[in-house]
Scaffold this motif. Structure first.
Motif, PDB file in Angstrom:
ATOM      1  N   GLY A 157      42.539  36.546  39.193  1.00  0.00           N
ATOM      2  CA  GLY A 157      42.392  37.766  38.492  1.00  0.00           C
ATOM      3  C   GLY A 157      43.732  38.535  38.866  1.00  0.00           C
ATOM      4  O   GLY A 157      43.643  39.945  38.539  1.00  0.00           O
ATOM      5  N   ASN A 158      44.914  37.667  39.053  1.00  0.00           N
ATOM      6  CA  ASN A 158      46.086  38.431  39.334  1.00  0.00           C
ATOM      7  C   ASN A 158      46.742  39.437  38.140  1.00  0.00           C
ATOM      8  O   ASN A 158      47.839  39.977  38.331  1.00  0.00           O
ATOM      9  CB  ASN A 158      47.133  37.690  40.150  1.00  0.00           C
ATOM     10  N   ASN A 159      46.370  39.078  37.084  1.00  0.00           N
ATOM     11  CA  ASN A 159      46.828  39.640  35.757  1.00  0.00           C
ATOM     12  C   ASN A 159      46.368  40.968  35.290  1.00  0.00           C
ATOM     13  O   ASN A 159      46.782  41.728  34.671  1.00  0.00           O
ATOM     14  CB  ASN A 159      46.922  38.814  34.515  1.00  0.00           C
ATOM     15  N   VAL A 160      45.203  41.164  36.032  1.00  0.00           N
ATOM     16  CA  VAL A 160      44.313  42.551  35.911  1.00  0.00           C
ATOM     17  C   VAL A 160      45.251  43.583  36.151  1.00  0.00           C
ATOM     18  O   VAL A 160      45.891  43.716  37.251  1.00  0.00           O
ATOM     19  CB  VAL A 160      43.017  42.710  36.508  1.00  0.00           C
ATOM     20  N   SER A 161      45.292  44.638  35.206  1.00  0.00           N
ATOM     21  CA  SER A 161      45.949  46.003  35.554  1.00  0.00           C
ATOM     22  C   SER A 161      45.284  47.227  35.587  1.00  0.00           C
ATOM     23  O   SER A 161      45.002  47.611  36.736  1.00  0.00           O
ATOM     24  CB  SER A 161      47.258  46.063  34.608  1.00  0.00           C
TER      25      SER A 161
ATOM     26  N   LEU B 122      36.587  34.035  39.716  1.00  0.00           N
ATOM     27  CA  LEU B 122      36.410  33.062  40.720  1.00  0.00           C
ATOM     28  C   LEU B 122      36.988  31.630  40.577  1.00  0.00           C
ATOM     29  O   LEU B 122      36.790  31.258  39.486  1.00  0.00           O
ATOM     30  CB  LEU B 122      34.767  32.744  41.216  1.00  0.00           C
ATOM     31  N   GLY B 123      38.150  31.399  41.386  1.00  0.00           N
ATOM     32  CA  GLY B 123      38.651  30.171  41.118  1.00  0.00           C
ATOM     33  C   GLY B 123      40.146  30.013  41.017  1.00  0.00           C
ATOM     34  O   GLY B 123      40.691  31.221  41.208  1.00  0.00           O
ATOM     35  N   HIS B 124      40.812  28.992  41.483  1.00  0.00           N
ATOM     36  CA  HIS B 124      42.351  28.953  41.497  1.00  0.00           C
ATOM     37  C   HIS B 124      42.860  29.316  40.080  1.00  0.00           C
ATOM     38  O   HIS B 124      42.553  28.884  39.039  1.00  0.00           O
ATOM     39  CB  HIS B 124      42.711  27.300  41.667  1.00  0.00           C
ATOM     40  N   ASP B 125      43.853  30.477  40.052  1.00  0.00           N
ATOM     41  CA  ASP B 125      44.378  31.098  39.005  1.00  0.00           C
ATOM     42  C   ASP B 125      43.395  31.338  37.972  1.00  0.00           C
ATOM     43  O   ASP B 125      43.809  31.196  36.619  1.00  0.00           O
ATOM     44  CB  ASP B 125      45.181  29.800  38.441  1.00  0.00           C
ATOM     45  N   ALA B 126      42.275  31.626  38.233  1.00  0.00           N
ATOM     46  CA  ALA B 126      41.547  32.219  37.246  1.00  0.00           C
ATOM     47  C   ALA B 126      42.105  33.463  36.501  1.00  0.00           C
ATOM     48  O   ALA B 126      42.390  34.540  37.453  1.00  0.00           O
ATOM     49  CB  ALA B 126      40.219  32.494  37.615  1.00  0.00           C
ATOM     50  N   ASN B 127      42.059  33.678  35.270  1.00  0.00           N
ATOM     51  CA  ASN B 127      42.726  34.756  34.700  1.00  0.00           C
ATOM     52  C   ASN B 127      44.159  34.776  34.853  1.00  0.00           C
ATOM     53  O   ASN B 127      44.737  36.000  35.381  1.00  0.00           O
ATOM     54  CB  ASN B 127      41.846  35.971  35.016  1.00  0.00           C
ATOM     55  N   GLY B 128      44.923  33.854  34.914  1.00  0.00           N
ATOM     56  CA  GLY B 128      46.468  34.045  34.985  1.00  0.00           C
ATOM     57  C   GLY B 128      47.130  33.292  33.982  1.00  0.00           C
ATOM     58  O   GLY B 128      46.942  32.436  33.334  1.00  0.00           O
ATOM     59  N   GLY B 129      48.124  34.161  33.558  1.00  0.00           N
ATOM     60  CA  GLY B 129      49.206  33.691  32.317  1.00  0.00           C
ATOM     61  C   GLY B 129      48.329  33.659  30.942  1.00  0.00           C
ATOM     62  O   GLY B 129      47.393  34.080  31.040  1.00  0.00           O
TER      63      GLY B 129
ATOM     64  N   TYR C  55      38.891  26.758  37.310  1.00  0.00           N
ATOM     65  CA  TYR C  55      40.600  26.699  37.187  1.00  0.00           C
ATOM     66  C   TYR C  55      41.062  27.114  36.006  1.00  0.00           C
ATOM     67  O   TYR C  55      40.646  26.869  34.878  1.00  0.00           O
ATOM     68  CB  TYR C  55      40.825  25.371  37.736  1.00  0.00           C
ATOM     69  N   ASN C  56      42.144  28.043  36.056  1.00  0.00           N
ATOM     70  CA  ASN C  56      43.089  28.329  34.846  1.00  0.00           C
ATOM     71  C   ASN C  56      42.179  29.071  33.958  1.00  0.00           C
ATOM     72  O   ASN C  56      42.311  28.720  32.511  1.00  0.00           O
ATOM     73  CB  ASN C  56      43.746  27.115  34.526  1.00  0.00           C
ATOM     74  N   ILE C  57      41.331  29.709  34.178  1.00  0.00           N
ATOM     75  CA  ILE C  57      40.257  30.317  33.002  1.00  0.00           C
ATOM     76  C   ILE C  57      40.886  31.324  32.299  1.00  0.00           C
ATOM     77  O   ILE C  57      42.037  32.079  32.640  1.00  0.00           O
ATOM     78  CB  ILE C  57      38.972  31.252  33.766  1.00  0.00           C
ATOM     79  N   LYS C  58      40.943  31.229  30.848  1.00  0.00           N
ATOM     80  CA  LYS C  58      41.513  32.025  30.094  1.00  0.00           C
ATOM     81  C   LYS C  58      40.631  32.871  28.988  1.00  0.00           C
ATOM     82  O   LYS C  58      39.034  32.289  28.790  1.00  0.00           O
ATOM     83  CB  LYS C  58      42.429  31.168  29.179  1.00  0.00           C
ATOM     84  N   PHE C  59      41.042  33.781  28.250  1.00  0.00           N
ATOM     85  CA  PHE C  59      40.058  34.629  27.599  1.00  0.00           C
ATOM     86  C   PHE C  59      40.912  34.791  26.048  1.00  0.00           C
ATOM     87  O   PHE C  59      42.094  34.770  25.884  1.00  0.00           O
ATOM     88  CB  PHE C  59      39.711  35.957  28.077  1.00  0.00           C
ATOM     89  N   PRO C  60      40.295  35.152  25.019  1.00  0.00           N
ATOM     90  CA  PRO C  60      40.880  35.215  23.770  1.00  0.00           C
ATOM     91  C   PRO C  60      41.922  36.269  23.558  1.00  0.00           C
ATOM     92  O   PRO C  60      43.039  36.103  23.006  1.00  0.00           O
ATOM     93  CB  PRO C  60      39.876  35.771  22.556  1.00  0.00           C
TER      94      PRO C  60
END
Length: 277
Positions: A213-217, A225-232, A247-252
């Motif tokens: 979740g490190n991209n959430v502002s 939950l997970g490695h790099d979930a919601n990153g980039g 791992y590496n979860i993305k959204f539209p």
């Protein structure tokens, strides 16, 4: 003095007297005293209760200072009013405290700006450095909760964890730089290296895992939950009420809301929410 067989250049034998063996000062303004039992007192006019008994001149000044060979302060020990139950160890630790009680600060400039905040614990260089009125905070690690001024009931474990928080409350950050950018967020939980690191004002987010979740502002009510979930990529920044597992979860889109993504394989829409509360 008091002996016919001195064994030093200055020898004092207090036997046979009721007063102290050696005093600098008066009975009401004692600077230094050695009693008949060999106890040493500094700033004490009453009975000494230990081998070294020191009365501090002011709660903001250090009782004991240790310096390195260059004269720089390495360790300071402060003793506040006994009814406040504070413990401050480290250069300038708790230096500004006036009426704050039940606080513990260990580390150089830890908790050094606090005046009235109570029941706080700061361990590490500059931990809770800016705290003035905040209560019930725990900071462990270099610069942990550094910027907190009035936020309450936050927990930060790890270097730079929650370091930008000023007035945010009920946040928990465990891991290096977890929730580092949060200033005003409420009720966020981050566990892991850089977890929810980019969150600024978002609330009620959960990030568990490396960079989770490190991209959430400013988004809220998200769970990652997970490695790099919601990153980039199209990682959530302002969206809300999303759940990402794996791992590496993305959204539209960065503003996507009310979505479920499990392993970038299973997708669903969640019941809509419209507010962060």
């Amino acid at each position: 003095v008091g002996t016919t067989s001195p064994w030093g250049q200055l020898s004092i034998n207090p036997n046979g007297i009721t007063g102290p063996a050696f005093v600098i000062g008066s009975s009401t303004a004692t600077k230094f005293i050695v009693d008949n039992g060999g106890n040493v007192g500094i700033g004490r006019s009453g009975a000494l209760s230990s081998r070294l008994d020191i009365t501090n001149s002011a709660t903001s000044s250090a009782v004991i200072t240790l310096r390195d060979p260059l004269g720089n302060v390495s360790v300071e020990l402060r003793a506040g009013t006994s009814t406040l139950f504070n413990t401050f160890v480290g250069s300038s630790a708790g230096a500004s405290n006036t009426t704050g009680s039940n606080n513990t600060a260990n580390g150089n400039i830890a908790f050094s700006k606090n005046t009235i905040g109570g029941r706080n614990t700061a361990n590490g260089y500059a931990a809770l450095w800016s705290n003035i009125t905040g209560d019930d905070n725990t900071a462990t690690g270099y610069n942990a909760l550094l910027g907190n001024s009035s936020g309450i009931r936050n927990t930060a474990n790890g270097a730079l964890a929650l370091t930008s928080n000023t007035t945010g409350t009920f946040n928990t950050a465990n891991g290096y730089a977890a929730l580092q950018s949060t200033g005003f967020g409420i009720g966020n939980t981050a566990n892991g290296y850089f977890a929810l690191n980019g969150n600024t004002t978002g609330s009620y987010n959960v990030g568990v895992g490396y960079l989770a979740g490190n991209n959430v502002s400013t988004g809220y009510d998200n769970i990652f939950l997970g490695h790099d979930a919601n990153g980039g990529g199209n990682a959530i920044t302002t969206g809300f009420n999303n759940i990402g597992l794996g791992y590496n979860i993305k959204f539209p889109a960065v503003s996507s809301s009310n979505m479920l993504n499990i392993g970038n394989f299973l997708f669903a829409n969640l019941p809509a929410t419209t507010t962060s509360t």
